[in-house]
Design an enzyme around this catalytic site. Structure first.
Site, PDB file in Angstrom:
ATOM      1  N   ARG A  60       0.881  -1.176   0.000  1.00 16.56           N
ATOM      2  CA  ARG A  60       0.000   0.000   0.000  1.00 16.56           C
ATOM      3  C   ARG A  60       0.907   1.211   0.000  1.00 16.56           C
ATOM      4  NH1 ARG A  60      -5.576   1.353   3.017  1.00 16.56           N
ATOM      5  NH2 ARG A  60      -6.194  -0.060   1.370  1.00 16.56           N
ATOM      6  N   HIS A  70      -6.847   0.711  -7.066  1.00 13.85           N
ATOM      7  CA  HIS A  70      -7.132  -0.158  -5.913  1.00 13.85           C
ATOM      8  C   HIS A  70      -7.786  -1.433  -6.452  1.00 13.85           C
ATOM      9  CE1 HIS A  70      -7.640  -1.364  -1.903  1.00 13.85           C
ATOM     10  NE2 HIS A  70      -8.519  -0.488  -1.458  1.00 13.85           N
ATOM     11  N   GLN A 106      -9.882  -3.838  -4.256  1.00 16.87           N
ATOM     12  CA  GLN A 106     -11.210  -3.296  -3.997  1.00 16.87           C
ATOM     13  C   GLN A 106     -12.129  -3.537  -5.200  1.00 16.87           C
ATOM     14  OE1 GLN A 106     -12.188  -1.465  -1.034  1.00 16.87           O
ATOM     15  NE2 GLN A 106     -14.132  -1.982  -1.941  1.00 16.87           N
ATOM     16  N   ASP A 155     -16.965   7.311  -2.627  1.00 17.21           N
ATOM     17  CA  ASP A 155     -15.741   7.152  -1.829  1.00 17.21           C
ATOM     18  C   ASP A 155     -15.434   8.529  -1.238  1.00 17.21           C
ATOM     19  OD1 ASP A 155     -13.303   6.342  -0.747  1.00 17.21           O
ATOM     20  OD2 ASP A 155     -12.223   6.399  -2.657  1.00 17.21           O
ATOM     21  N   CYS A 157     -16.427   1.976  -0.585  1.00 17.73           N
ATOM     22  CA  CYS A 157     -15.301   1.078  -0.280  1.00 17.73           C
ATOM     23  C   CYS A 157     -14.943   1.104   1.200  1.00 17.73           C
ATOM     24  CB  CYS A 157     -14.095   1.447  -1.132  1.00 17.73           C
ATOM     25  SG  CYS A 157     -13.539   3.144  -0.854  1.00 17.73           S
ATOM     26  N   ARG A 164     -14.250  -8.459   0.696  1.00 19.02           N
ATOM     27  CA  ARG A 164     -12.804  -8.273   0.541  1.00 19.02           C
ATOM     28  C   ARG A 164     -12.042  -9.534   0.960  1.00 19.02           C
ATOM     29  NH1 ARG A 164     -10.589  -3.158   0.385  1.00 19.02           N
ATOM     30  NH2 ARG A 164      -8.708  -4.355  -0.062  1.00 19.02           N
TER      31      ARG A 164
HETATM   32  N1   CP Z   1     -11.435  -0.115   1.394  1.00 20.07           N
HETATM   33  C1   CP Z   1     -10.203  -0.241   1.915  1.00 20.07           C
HETATM   34  O1   CP Z   1      -9.216  -0.495   1.223  1.00 20.07           O
HETATM   35  O2   CP Z   1     -10.160  -0.105   3.258  1.00 20.07           O
HETATM   36  P1   CP Z   1      -8.817   0.057   4.130  1.00 20.07           P
HETATM   37  O3   CP Z   1      -8.223   1.372   3.755  1.00 20.07           O
HETATM   38  O4   CP Z   1      -9.291   0.004   5.546  1.00 20.07           O
HETATM   39  O5   CP Z   1      -7.896  -1.077   3.790  1.00 20.07           O
HETATM   40  N1  NVA Z   2      -9.643   6.739  -2.162  1.00 18.60           N
HETATM   41  C1  NVA Z   2      -9.345   6.333  -0.809  1.00 18.60           C
HETATM   42  C2  NVA Z   2      -9.630   4.884  -0.631  1.00 18.60           C
HETATM   43  C3  NVA Z   2      -9.375   4.320   0.734  1.00 18.60           C
HETATM   44  C4  NVA Z   2      -9.647   2.849   0.810  1.00 18.60           C
HETATM   45  C5  NVA Z   2      -7.882   6.648  -0.504  1.00 18.60           C
HETATM   46  O1  NVA Z   2      -7.033   6.438  -1.385  1.00 18.60           O
HETATM   47  O2  NVA Z   2      -7.591   7.129   0.591  1.00 18.60           O
END
Ligand code: CP
Ligand code: NVA
Length: 303
Positions: A102, A129, A132, A222, A262, A290
């Site tokens: 991440r 993502h 997701q 989102d 999400c 997920r």
């Molecule tokens: N939707 C999602 O990726 O959640 P987190 O940021 O908690 O992993």
């Molecule tokens: N768009 C958001 C998604 C979090 C799961 C971010 O990147 O912070």
């Protein structure tokens, strides 16, 4: 080496395979059928940003398949700054069987993948993502029996989550429309990639949320300010205010319309309590998915 960086790199058949396997794994999980398909495998999670769903679903998922996981904060292992990405990859590749990353910059996952002899999974970057996206399409499939021919209206930012859902939809014959303020739609690079790798037309963008939800089977939203964009928060709050998914907007959609997010949600900003907690919400079913889609991705890459 097979990686999982972007849904756009998967064929429709591969995406369908992941969805079918996710459904099978979900059923097996519900029936408590044990699996040792990834026995002895180790997956490292290297995260530069916080996470609940991605981290815990991957860690539980690999454990349920007989393997194990390591959580390594990006700062602690020095990802991208303590040594070169290539040196990092050549070392950690000898210790573990797959990496979930991440990251702030998509170039970090792409750079690591280029140097890696083990599968790299994008657990969220500024560009996409994909983990997701698979859970999202699975949720649409569960809600309607099939996703093909349905319409998803994404009301919000043309961000990582929107891009991945747009691609998942495009690959599987789902109409996708993005409703966003002027200047927050899909960028040219995304549109060019989409044109070259998805057979459908580039998703439609509108600046009127009512027009987008009118024929929607699913409304998706989102956060307006993604991780890494905190400096833009005040401006974004102003620009996105007319794009809140609330009871009034939902009332303009067909009665069967479902709502996805999400998560994490900023309740009272992009979505209201009455919608997240209301009868149209499939948000927690989506979050639960997920786990199963993560397991399908791991098996697809490692088995
Ligand atoms: N939707 C999602 O990726 O959640 P987190 O940021 O908690 O992993
Ligand atoms: N768009 C958001 C998604 C979090 C799961 C971010 O990147 O912070």
């Amino acid at each position: 080496m097979k990686h999982f960086l972007n849904l756009i790199d998967l064929s429709a058949e591969e995406l369908n395979h992941l969805l079918t396997e996710s459904a099978r794994l979900k059923e097996a999980h519900a029936r408590r059928i044990p699996s040792h398909s990834l026995s002895g495998r180790v997956v490292a999670l290297i995260f530069e940003k916080p996470s609940l769903r991605t981290r815990v679903s991957f860690e539980s998922g690999i454990a349920q398949l007989g393997g194990t996981s390591l959580y390594l904060p990006g700062n602690e292992v020095g990802l991208g700054w303590r040594e070169s990405l290539s040196d990092f990859a050549r070392t950690i590749n000898q210790y573990v069987d797959a990496l979930v990353l991440r990251v702030y910059r998509h170039e970090t996952v792409a750079g690591l993948a280029a140097a890696s002899t083990i599968p790299i999974i994008n657990g969220l970057s500024d560009r996409s993502h994909p983990c997701q996206g698979v859970a999202d399409v699975l949720t649409v499939r569960e809600l309607f029996g099939t996703e093909t021919g349905r319409t998803v209206a994404f009301v919000g930012d043309g961000n990582n989550v929107a891009r991945s859902m747009a691609v998942g939809c495009g690959k599987l014959g789902v109409r996708f429309v993005l409703a966003c303020p002027v200047g927050y739609g899909f960028d040219d690079q995304f549109k060019a990639d989409y044109r070259s790798k998805v057979s459908q037309d580039v998703p439609k963008e509108v600046n009127d949320p009512l027009a987008a939800v009118k024929d929607a089977d699913v409304i998706y939203t989102d956060v307006w300010t993604s991780m890494g964009q905190e400096a833009e928060r005040e401006e974004r709050l102003k620009r996105f205010a007319p794009f809140q998914v609330n009871a009034q907007l939902l009332s303009k959609a067909p009665p069967h319309c479902k709502v996805l997010h999400c998560l994490p949600a900023h309740r009272g900003e992009e979505i209201t309590d009455e919608v997240v907690d209301g009868p149209a919400s499939a948000v927690f079913q989506q979050a639960g998915n997920r786990l199963h889609t993560q397991k399908a991705v791991l098996e697809w890459l490692l088995k």
